[in-house]
Write an enzyme that holds these catalytic residues in place. Structure first.
Site, PDB file in Angstrom:
ATOM      1  N   HIS A  98     -42.378  -2.804  26.997  1.00  0.00           N
ATOM      2  CA  HIS A  98     -41.373  -1.854  27.476  1.00  0.00           C
ATOM      3  C   HIS A  98     -40.200  -1.746  26.504  1.00  0.00           C
ATOM      4  CE1 HIS A  98     -38.296  -0.416  30.540  1.00  0.00           C
ATOM      5  NE2 HIS A  98     -39.309   0.410  30.749  1.00  0.00           N
ATOM      6  N   ARG A 129     -27.724   1.989  39.500  1.00  0.00           N
ATOM      7  CA  ARG A 129     -28.032   3.341  39.950  1.00  0.00           C
ATOM      8  C   ARG A 129     -28.977   3.361  41.153  1.00  0.00           C
ATOM      9  NH1 ARG A 129     -31.540   5.295  36.299  1.00  0.00           N
ATOM     10  NH2 ARG A 129     -33.247   5.304  37.784  1.00  0.00           N
ATOM     11  N   ARG A 166     -46.767   4.108  33.820  1.00  0.00           N
ATOM     12  CA  ARG A 166     -47.297   4.778  35.016  1.00  0.00           C
ATOM     13  C   ARG A 166     -47.151   6.293  34.948  1.00  0.00           C
ATOM     14  NH1 ARG A 166     -44.731   2.068  39.114  1.00  0.00           N
ATOM     15  NH2 ARG A 166     -46.427   0.585  39.252  1.00  0.00           N
TER      16      ARG A 166
END
Length: 719
Positions: free
Chosen positions: A440, A569, A410
């Protein structure tokens, strides 16, 4: 008996709204933590401004992708429920309220920072008066550099309403002709070619936003008119790209989809607080604000642009510079990456150790006459990519080079299309992977002729092959010449390039084939150990945790007595510390100088953690449904004792011990800063000042010892 205890006794899980946090609201909580760093007194002033800018960039992407997607579901009357059981309509209402509150908080932080920056000699010009010299310089700058690229557009029946691009900023003026008193509406769209902020000359820094510069000099644009009013606005549009299953040519599809993105439906209209009501009515009508958020802000729009001001040459207001180390292990082999890897496995901890070693690995492969083949995945490579240059050099040297370029990265789609074209022109075999799944995984495979046969060298990364982000993201680069890893990596590439699904892998777990199953097997083993009364522990470090089935598996582990400690996170949909459900689960988030990005899983394997028998993995995958079911990812076991000790006893343990940059998540989803305690610990400072283990080689035994980390059990770290 409490509801939670009743569920525990009956063996039933509570309903989804009691088990899971909403994904989107959890993300907003994360961005709140990012914004909180902008008021952190421990940080230099310009670094605090950087965090404010980052929170703005984060929010833009969130609106353009996540909120736009939910608004699209509402428009199409899709009733798919969120992980916590909310309808799209319910989510959208809650999100718009939360976003408004976040934008208001950003403006308050900006006002405070503006005052502090002014006291430190950096002025952010708002309604401040100019000196005569400043006024003259700005007028000259405006006439020479701004006026030539501006195009005032009248808004009337003879002039169609102009198109406002995604992230476009404009000013609507209400003006009156002096000759006859006729009123006219004029729009000026700020061209993206103009700088977001303009710095006035002089030793003392003064910065003015481009929209403020235009507003103050509007009379030069409209001679013969009187300015009655004005209003600055900004537009965000739906920017997600949906893949059509029958797309015949991915490259052509993405080229047209990138153009469509710029014209997506408006998802947010941001206005200055004193925006003219008639002008606002005009914008609302023309932009067709269907389920869009309209926000009025007191201060600056597009605060992500403050990154320009952060570049001001004031090192005294920034973090001390840090230069990553180059691994001594490689230097001991005269810089020969293959010799160092052949000796034993090696892990590089970025950004504390240089990403240059990854580049050198590929450069040496390109130049080495014994290297016959290179295979490489590319997800995000950056604008100035040495990785691309190395692959091109290898192809031009006559080697067999395959690059798996992911077009679905993206906001990097356009850049990746450009790299793919350059690689193909050089003779690289470019593969775009699956239509439905993103590739990925971060993998390099180099086949080298040695002796009478071939040896395969592999690099597995938790982060992208991106030299810029490698300086600010914490990631792990794992190098190995293990023949089993090489065979598995070869199967991974065959899967992506030829759709040949691996029937069996020796070490790697690959998504979407068996990565989820591998994690479940490891979790179930800890559950079985707990049932036998043996120590049972799960540690994990992730960017996001949203997969409901995996979360339920962790709940099951907690209910059986497994200790679960998670460092997440960003988004976390798991509710920690709920009696009868997750009371042995702790969740913390770390936000600091570097962006925590590496993914690590560790399982105690029957002994108290950390221990040498623990099963340790690094991965490219987060704990999200898309990563385990709709992406090609890898889960890599760490077998070498030194690397094992580094990943578990250094990296993972330091994350658990950190108190200076950590936030604890409570059962209600609220995050509270840790108390620093009597012995504060900052994991970023620790790794900036202490060498890694596997990267030091013999230098570790000759030089200063690395302080040994130890888990402080039973110590409460929460604030």
């Amino acid at each position: 008996m409490s509801v939670e205890k009743q569920h525990a006794v009956s063996g039933e899980l509570p309903p989804v709204h009691e088990r899971f946090f909403n994904r989107e609201l959890s993300w907003l909580a994360f961005n709140r933590r990012v914004l909180a760093e902008a008021v952190n007194p421990d940080y230099p002033l310009l670094e605090r401004l950087r965090f404010l800018s980052i929170s703005g960039s984060n929010l833009d992407e969130f609106m353009m992708v996540r909120v736009a997607g939910i608004a699209g579901q509402v428009r199409r009357q899709i009733d798919e429920l969120s992980i916590d059981g909310q309808t799209p309509q319910q989510q959208l209402g809650a999100l718009l309220d939360a976003v408004k509150a976040l934008v208001d908080a950003q403006q308050l932080v900006l006002a405070d920072l503006g005052r502090e920056l002014g006291a430190a000699g950096i002025r952010l010009i708002d309604n401040d008066p100019f000196s005569r010299a400043e006024a003259e310089w700005l007028r000259d700058y405006f006439e020479e550099h701004v006026v030539p690229v501006l195009t005032p557009q009248a808004i009337d029946p003879a002039h169609p309403f102009p198109f406002i691009a995604n992230q476009g900023t404009g000013i609507l003026f209400q003006i009156q002709r002096n000759a006859d008193g006729a009123g006219v509406s004029e729009m000026i769209l700020i061209p993206p070619a103009l700088p977001r902020f303009v710095r006035l000359p002089g030793e003392k820094a003064s910065w003015i936003g481009i929209e403020e510069l235009v507003r103050r000099h509007a009379t030069l644009l409209f001679p013969g008119f009187r300015i009655l009013g004005h209003g600055v606005f900004r537009v965000l549009r739906d920017s997600d790209i949906e893949i059509e299953e029958d797309a015949e040519d991915l490259v052509r599809y993405y080229r047209t989809a990138i153009q469509r993105r710029r014209r997506g439906k408006v998802i947010m209209l941001q206005l200055q607080e004193d925006f003219d009501p008639d002008a606002e009515r005009l914008l609302r009508e023309q932009l067709r604000l269907d389920y869009a958020l309209v926000i009025k802000s007191k201060g600056l729009l597009a605060i992500n642009g403050l990154a320009t001001v952060v570049d001001e040459d004031r090192q005294d207001l920034k973090f001390d510079p840090y230069n990553p180390r180059y691994p001594e292990r490689v230097l001991e082999h005269d810089g020969d990456c293959f010799s160092a890897i052949r000796e034993k496995d090696l892990v590089i901890h970025h950004p504390y150790e240089s990403f240059e070693v990854v580049i050198d690995f590929l450069r040496q492969a390109a130049a080495d006459p014994d290297v016959v083949a290179i295979k490489q995945t590319l997800y995000r490579a950056g604008k100035q990519s040495a990785v691309i240059a190395a692959l091109i050099a290898a192809a031009e040297a006559g080697k067999s080079v395959t690059a798996v370029v992911e077009l679905k990265a993206r906001f990097d789609e356009e850049q990746n299309l450009m790299w793919a074209a350059q690689l193909e022109r050089a003779g690289v075999q470019v593969i775009y992977g699956f239509v439905d799944w993103k590739t990925h995984a971060k993998v390099s495979l180099v086949v080298r002729r040695e002796g009478d046969g071939y040896r395969t060298y592999c690099h597995f990364g938790t982060g992208n092959y991106h030299p810029v982000t490698a300086r600010i993201y914490t990631d792990l680069s794992f190098f190995t010449a293990d023949t089993r890893m090489g065979r598995d990596a070869g199967q991974l590439f065959n899967f992506v390039t030829g759709y040949v699904e691996p029937k069996h892998t020796e070490l790697l777990a690959i998504s979407p084939i068996n990565l989820r199953e591998k994690l479940y097997e490891c979790i179930d083993r800890e559950i079985a150990l707990a049932a036998k009364g043996r120590p049972a522990t799960i540690w994990a470090k992730l960017n996001q945790l949203t997969d409901p089935d995996l979360i339920d598996r962790l709940y099951l582990a907690s209910r059986q007595g497994v200790e679960v400690r998670l460092v997440v996170r960003g988004i976390c949909c798991l509710r920690p510390g709920v009696p009868g459900l997750s009371e042995t689960i702790e969740v913390k988030s770390i936000i600091g100088r570097f962006l925590e990005h590496s993914r690590i899983w560790a399982f105690g394997n029957g002994a108290r953690m950390p221990n040498k028998r623990a099963r340790v993995f690094i991965s490219s995958a987060d704990a999200m449904s898309r990563n385990m079911g709709r992406r090609v990812e890898v889960l890599v076991p760490v077998k070498n004792p030194t690397v094992h000790d580094q990943v578990l006893g250094q990296v993972m343990l330091a994350n658990l011990l950190d108190t200076e940059q950590s936030w604890a998540c409570g059962p209600d989803g609220k995050y509270v800063r840790f108390e620093k305690g009597a012995q504060p610990f900052n994991l970023h400072r620790y790794f900036m000042t202490n060498p890694s283990l596997s990267g030091r080689g013999a230098a570790l035994s000759r030089g200063r010892k690395v302080p040994k980390l130890a888990l402080r059990r039973g110590v409460a770290h929460r604030g």
